[in-house]
Design an enzyme around this catalytic site. Sequence first.
Site, PDB file in Angstrom:
ATOM      1  N   ARG A 244      45.436  51.986  49.188  1.00 35.71           N
ATOM      2  CA  ARG A 244      45.261  52.904  48.062  1.00 35.71           C
ATOM      3  C   ARG A 244      45.998  54.211  48.358  1.00 35.71           C
ATOM      4  NH1 ARG A 244      43.767  53.134  42.766  1.00 35.71           N
ATOM      5  NH2 ARG A 244      42.138  54.628  42.287  1.00 35.71           N
TER       6      ARG A 244
ATOM      7  N   THR B 139      47.431  48.330  35.585  1.00 37.79           N
ATOM      8  CA  THR B 139      47.488  47.850  36.949  1.00 37.79           C
ATOM      9  C   THR B 139      48.047  46.435  36.886  1.00 37.79           C
ATOM     10  OG1 THR B 139      45.671  49.314  37.431  1.00 37.79           O
ATOM     11  CG2 THR B 139      45.797  47.362  38.787  1.00 37.79           C
TER      12      THR B 139
HETATM   13  N1  GLY Z   1      44.081  53.043  38.663  1.00 32.89           N
HETATM   14  C1  GLY Z   1      43.223  52.014  38.307  1.00 32.89           C
HETATM   15  C2  GLY Z   1      42.203  51.715  39.342  1.00 32.89           C
HETATM   16  O1  GLY Z   1      42.450  51.992  40.495  1.00 32.89           O
HETATM   17  O2  GLY Z   1      41.152  51.219  39.050  1.00 32.89           O
END
Ligand code: GLY
Length: 565
Positions: free
Chosen positions: A101, A374
């Site tokens: 992330r 996403t």
């Molecule tokens: N940016 C979408 C998520 O991480 O849930």
Amino acid sequence: MIKHFLSVIALLCLFVSCEKTIKDSSPIKGLITKNAMVVSARAEASKIGSNILKKGGNVFDAMCATQLALAVAYPFAGNIGGGGFMVYRKANGEIGSIDFREKAPLAATKDMYLDENGEVIPEKSTLGAMAVGVPGSIAGIFDIHEKLGSMPIEDIIQPVIDLANKGVIVTKKQARAIREYQPLFPKVNKYPIIFDKRWKENDTIKYPALAKTLERILKFGKHEFYKGETAKILAKFIQENGGIVTEEDLAKYEAIWRTPITFTYDDLKIISMAPPSSGGICLAQIMKMLEPFPLDEFGHNTLKSIQAITEAERRSYADRSFYLGDSDFIKIPVETLIKENYLSGRMAGFSFDQATPSSSVSHGNIQIIESNETTHYSIIDPFGNAIAVTTTLNGAYGSKLYCSELGFFLNNEMDDFSSKPGEPNMFGLIGAEANSITPEKRMLSSMTPTIVEKNNKLYMTLGTPGGSTIITSVLQTILNVHEFNMGMQEAVNAPRFHHQWLPDEIRIEPNAFNKNLIKKLKTLGYSINEKDSPILGKVDGILVLEDNSYEGGADYRGDDTAIGF
Ligand code: GLY
């Protein structure tokens, strides 16, 4: 007749060893293969991943190739300028996950998106360089390859470089997406970018700059992206455009191996992503709240099923908004949140006679939201190893900031933090202090890459894009298979709905639900929103069938494609 024809094709696929691809607007049966399968948002990426498996690579080699190929073929969400999560289950039953992330830059501050009156500055966390979090995808790929891969990295990256040089054919959906977001590109970028052109279906877009970046990454490894020439160009570019990501931020970035969230539901064991994703915890909460209800008897998308699922979702998202964030920075009571007695208490006030208003469920007066755009891919290799990977730039084309010299878009993941606790983000989710901005912290995600076991054997791997609707789309797909006896493709095709506590409404896919049913839900006090979500998720999954072959579910809502052998 068409159905019958597809079933015959599917059956034939069991016996032929050549590569097979089925693509239809919404086939009831997905591609069936005997040995291996890749399901992703673009055929080009699924093919590159599948070829890696054919050459003897394992699921982790295929992950690296597919992730990079999506950065080329699906710039809408595929990326090297973003981040993601992978959950895996090896053939021997060993499970794990990695978090790549994005994180907040060192110069980030809690109030960086607020004006002098403490109000959120519109678009600052969504458009342009200030929205960019430190990207994690290249760290994830290289760490996965180093720990679990089996093929030389050259054999994995070279086909992607070739694809970038050769170019990718524009699909109808892609042409539409580019057109839709085109007005924003000049707003953010000082100079014209490749996506400003009026691309049409069947045009070919070549990506020579990205090919060069990938060549350097192939030559010098992940340090090229985080400490090498690419890092220098990237940090300079972001700062020249008004952002705060520095070379130091890039040099300090690390992907993190994490223990997945695991729980049981009937005879299933679910393995999903831990914080900083909310996916695993919320999925566990919702499924454990639903377990006592005979959903199979209620039936698929019936009044009672929708009520039970909605009420469980409402309660879980209320907890999400209050408790969840980056567990490296805050304390999350994970054990308690997914404990059966806690969850049965949460459902105690629910009655089929009327909706529970979200105002009476709260944990604080706040909501949370995330982005829609996403992407997810699922892979099973011939050795029986499986992965589920969800990766993102956050918004469509991320921050819309495109580094032409390096050939990729940068994320706008900073919007997944709560800029101002209590204010909704671009997905209408509301966050609390737990998800406030701190340097080097990871922003809360909804991404829910998930693997399911049945009787201790691999059963399913799946996930989806869809921001806040990710968790509920994954949930419904699992329930469609387990409770309502659907195959993988049928489960993916089925109409979906979503509730996230606040706003207090059930979002449903338009024209997919019976009008009488909607009327009954309204009578019981549910507010129905049929307008805001023409698509809820784009689920890509693989189901292990009784004869141990695989059925792919590639979501017809996108260009998603299953390829295998
Ligand atoms: N940016 C979408 C998520 O991480 O849930």
